[in-house]
Design an enzyme around this catalytic site. Structure first.
Site, PDB file in Angstrom:
ATOM      1  CB  ILE A 143      19.329  26.758  31.512  1.00  0.00           C
ATOM      2  CG1 ILE A 143      21.071  26.563  31.780  1.00  0.00           C
ATOM      3  CG2 ILE A 143      18.820  27.539  30.539  1.00  0.00           C
ATOM      4  CD1 ILE A 143      21.862  26.500  30.626  1.00  0.00           C
ATOM      5  CG  ASN A 144      17.732  20.853  34.211  1.00  0.00           C
ATOM      6  OD1 ASN A 144      18.794  20.318  34.662  1.00  0.00           O
ATOM      7  ND2 ASN A 144      16.644  20.212  34.567  1.00  0.00           N
ATOM      8  CB  THR A 145      22.307  19.800  33.336  1.00  0.00           C
ATOM      9  OG1 THR A 145      21.376  18.709  33.465  1.00  0.00           O
ATOM     10  CG2 THR A 145      22.930  19.994  34.853  1.00  0.00           C
TER      11      THR A 145
ATOM     12  CB  ILE B 199      21.966  11.440  40.098  1.00  0.00           C
ATOM     13  CG1 ILE B 199      22.879  12.721  40.324  1.00  0.00           C
ATOM     14  CG2 ILE B 199      21.507  11.025  41.418  1.00  0.00           C
ATOM     15  CD1 ILE B 199      24.352  12.014  40.729  1.00  0.00           C
TER      16      ILE B 199
ATOM     17  N   GLY C 293      26.284  27.451  36.312  1.00  0.00           N
ATOM     18  CA  GLY C 293      27.451  28.038  36.458  1.00  0.00           C
ATOM     19  C   GLY C 293      27.915  29.154  37.549  1.00  0.00           C
TER      20      GLY C 293
ATOM     21  CB  CYS D  19      15.419  14.944  34.594  1.00  0.00           C
ATOM     22  SG  CYS D  19      16.576  13.854  34.851  1.00  0.00           S
TER      23      CYS D  19
ATOM     24  N   GLY E 116      24.536  26.387  42.264  1.00  0.00           N
ATOM     25  CA  GLY E 116      24.370  24.786  42.345  1.00  0.00           C
ATOM     26  C   GLY E 116      25.645  24.071  42.222  1.00  0.00           C
ATOM     27  CB  THR E 117      28.112  23.081  39.495  1.00  0.00           C
ATOM     28  OG1 THR E 117      27.113  22.445  38.980  1.00  0.00           O
ATOM     29  CG2 THR E 117      29.300  22.186  39.481  1.00  0.00           C
TER      30      THR E 117
END
Ligand code: DHB
Length: 347
Positions: A211-213, A89, A265, A148, A286-287
């Site tokens: 965790i972040n991605t 993004i 997840g 990020c 999130g997702t």
């Protein structure tokens, strides 16, 4: 045919639904329950307001806010992957000014507990953002996005280096509203996540979001080119859950007193329970929101049911439970022969 109760439905036991104390504390701040949204999946929360009452959640985590408005990366910037998705993004958002004028007052008016995620390119940007949040009572926590994956220069991912991560956290801690804990959001894309976690805590982080991605990529076999305009992107969704659980486990084992907001997840109440057992004190969904905007409240209901089914009346009792030695077999398996007689005789 036997009909199974719908997910989240309490077992059809006789009498009232058993009480479960779902409250959790993160660095001294009390939340009524442990289910939060995850940053980046619902802007600053307004778009979820049509699906459920945002005050029902433990907290609402905003998309990372920058100092200035940003349009983000060119499209395509999202792609579906096996059991997950990639996104690039580019930290699109309205900037801190519009966030303070428009978004934070909305969250406050709904009684939501706001977890404000901040991001920047330089240590000073983070400090300035943290300072702008002073005097804002709706801010319950600050989440510092130092991980990020979509920055031009991978060397600029602060969370990939303990010293760089600590520098951001120390500056934010100094500038942030004094009573508001600072949580550092960590990247799994490191060799030793415990070293980064420890550096952040020593620099003043009251807790850790993890965790972040993960940095990922997909190539389109029709166009023969990368799927994302930004080429690489952050991988999220159920595909990363085992990585996230492993990170939470390792950091909780090394730093058991440090509260963890766990994510990666989570789609169901049992997924949430898995993170809590590994050592998280709260979780972010999130997702799953992209496919089911009500997912966070459903996860909360399912988590409550899962606790009831296991005879657990206090959420706090399951935090880190998986680290304890296994229960003696007679407490978990079928009753050993003769055990009932022995009990009734008090021997
Ligand atoms: C973006 C930011 C993130 O922290 C992340 O994990 C994925 C994407 C972004 O805005 O590009």
């Amino acid at each position: 045919m036997t009909l199974l109760p719908a997910a989240g439905t309490p077992p059809a036991a006789a009498g009232p639904i058993p009480e479960v104390d779902l409250a959790t504390t993160l660095a001294g701040v009390e939340f009524p329950n442990p289910v939060f949204t995850a940053s980046g999946c619902a802007a600053a929360g307004q778009e979820l307001g049509q699906f459920f009452d945002v005050a029902e959640l433990g907290g609402l985590v905003t998309k990372s806010i920058l100092l200035e408005p940003r349009a983000g990366r060119p499209t395509p910037r999202m792609a579906e992957t096996p059991s997950g998705m990639l996104n690039s993004i580019g930290l699109q958002g309205p900037g801190i000014g519009a966030f303070l004028d428009r978004d934070l007052p909305w969250l406050a008016s709904r009684g939501a507990r706001a977890v404000v995620s901040i991001a920047g390119g330089r240590v000073e940007d983070y400090a300035e953002l943290a300072g702008r949040l002073r005097g804002q009572p709706a801010v319950a926590l600050l989440e510092v996005n130092i991980s990020c994956p979509n920055v031009e220069d991978r060397g600029a991912v602060f969370a990939c280096d303990p010293t760089a991560a600590a520098a951001v956290v120390a500056a934010v801690r100094c500038a942030a509203p004094p009573g508001v804990p600072v949580f550092a959001k960590l990247s799994p894309d490191v060799t030793d996540i415990v070293a980064v976690a420890r550096a952040c805590v020593e620099a003043g982080a009251g807790g850790l979001s993890m965790i972040n991605t993960l940095l990922g990529m997909a190539v389109d076999t029709t166009t023969l080119r990368p799927v994302l305009a930004g080429v690489t992107g952050g991988l999220s969704g159920p595909a990363i859950r085992p990585v996230a659980v492993r990170c939470v486990w390792q950091v909780h084992a090394a730093l058991p007193e440090v509260p963890i907001l766990g994510m990666g997840g989570i789609r169901t109440g049992l997924d949430a329970l898995e993170f809590l057992l590994a050592g998280a004190s709260a979780v972010s969904v999130g997702t799953a929101i992209f496919g089911d905007p009500s997912a966070p409240v459903r996860v909360l209901a399912e988590l409550r049911t899962a606790l009831v089914e296991r005879g657990i009346s206090r959420l706090a009792d399951v935090v880190g439970l998986a680290h304890r030695p296994p229960a003696p077999p007679h407490l978990t398996g079928p009753e050993p022969p003769g055990a009932a007689d022995a009990d009734s005789e008090g021997t």
